[in-house]
Design an enzyme around this catalytic site. Sequence first.
Site, PDB file in Angstrom:
ATOM      1  N   LYS A 283       0.861  -1.073   0.041  1.00 53.13           N
ATOM      2  CA  LYS A 283       0.158  -0.003   0.092  1.00 53.13           C
ATOM      3  C   LYS A 283       0.974   1.238  -0.098  1.00 53.13           C
ATOM      4  CE  LYS A 283      -3.812  -2.029   2.979  1.00 53.13           C
ATOM      5  NZ  LYS A 283      -4.909  -1.849   1.933  1.00 53.13           N
ATOM      6  N   ARG A 357     -10.640 -11.438   1.776  1.00 54.89           N
ATOM      7  CA  ARG A 357     -11.467 -12.554   1.293  1.00 54.89           C
ATOM      8  C   ARG A 357     -10.711 -13.966   1.393  1.00 54.89           C
ATOM      9  NH1 ARG A 357     -11.773  -9.023  -3.925  1.00 54.89           N
ATOM     10  NH2 ARG A 357     -11.293  -7.683  -2.515  1.00 54.89           N
TER      11      ARG A 357
END
Length: 512
Positions: A283, A357
């Site tokens: 990130k 996920r």
Amino acid sequence: MRFRTALTLASLPMIRAFARGARRLHRNVRALAGGAFPSSDRWAPNLVSASDTPTTPVLVLQKDEYEAWLGEQAADTQAYLKAAGLAKFKDDALVLLPERKWAFMTKNASSLYAFASLPARLPSDGAVYELESAEPLPATAALSWGLGCYSFDACKGTGSQPKADDPPKFASLVVPAAADDYATSLKGTYLCRDLINTPAGDLGPAELEAVARDLAKAAGASVRTVEGDALLEGYPQIHAVGRAAGPKQQPRLIDLTWGSEDAPKVTLVGKGVCFDTGGLDIKPAAAMLTMKKDMGGAAHVLGLAAMVMDAQLPVRLRVLVPAVENAISGDAFRPGDVLVARNGKTTEIGNTDAEGRLVLADALVEACSEAPDLLVDCATLTGAGRVALGTDVPCLFANDEGVAVADVLVAESAKEQDQVWRLPLWQGYREEINGKVADLKNIGNGPYGGAITAALYLAEFVEPAAEGGAAPPWLHLDMMAFNTGSKPGRPEGGEAMGMRALFRLLEARFGK
């Protein structure tokens, strides 16, 4: 050499002060991350059911009654209020009247945050306040006051730490007789906020497990965990995401159970990514600043579990938290890798920053193995969800079996002023997550519909417990779990979103 020795000696007081500060910080944060969470009742001194001491009244005035009330006051009181700029109603104004009574003006006393500013604004030097109104005050008044008493001070320095003889930080309220079950709501909310606000250096997977164990011990629940390389036998995606974090941050699946085996089964799954660097698809620095909140889903299901157990709801509760840190090392999983989930489905990694996920998938397969009567997962899953609904409203998705339950949750969220909003589990986008070399991909083909494609990925792991059966009713909440700015009752930092609404859903569906 003499210079170095002199420098070392001169530095001793500074080093000792630093060491004291480090020990104090460690104690403060460990008090939160190692035992205080299950009894997170810092609001309790500020909400009292009865008081032997005289109370100071706070007159609550709403907009439609202010003009008539002002006209009934003595001339000197009217002049006083006009001089204070209150010749007309002013929302959220607080004024001390000449007769030593406070008056507070609110457009809507039924708003959840109507009274949240008062604990910090009223003098807290031993006075106990009582709300007065021409009309009965809503049952949420005590909850509003309690939300306004929240602060996270565990990491603050010596000058900020209260002393024994300091006045309380917040003013106290005599709880109205019609108060709702505010204590249960505050317990869950404080727990959820505290967990999200605790720095990742003090709340990794091991500490999150310790919180779950303390919560279980307080409520008579049980906890088991699968940790480290043991995950390879049944939870390989949890292992793959968390293995790079090193021996002190071993990935694990935390599994808490409570209640009678004969009761309806409610299973909660919470994303527990205690810090998210993004992995090898790292990130940007600005995006990483708030990534201690990436275990916000875990905070929500633990907070909800605290509420369920506190209220003794007649359910058999199970809470599953895949707890990992998505770190960077030579052992990190890579873009292009193919992972195998607990149910055998394979996933091609398109981006290592779509890790939540992956860990949820293994936990959802485990959750479905018991055929629960209701399955709920909570996760800080996608930025796309925030683009769709903003930062305050979680996205809600449901499978076909969960549609009716989702409608009830949306209705309860509106009544509870804890709004969630349903988005479609749109099968037209299912092809977006077809893998080229595996069954699935963990990201869609393009920049659109990211919250939906993430939910569709999770849906692949919500399955019947036995061949020919039906999948359990499933609700998926994709949330921010963080206030980006401060408002009364909603300080910047960790926030419970949709949690009280979920509790009301469980009450409505399974009884008290």
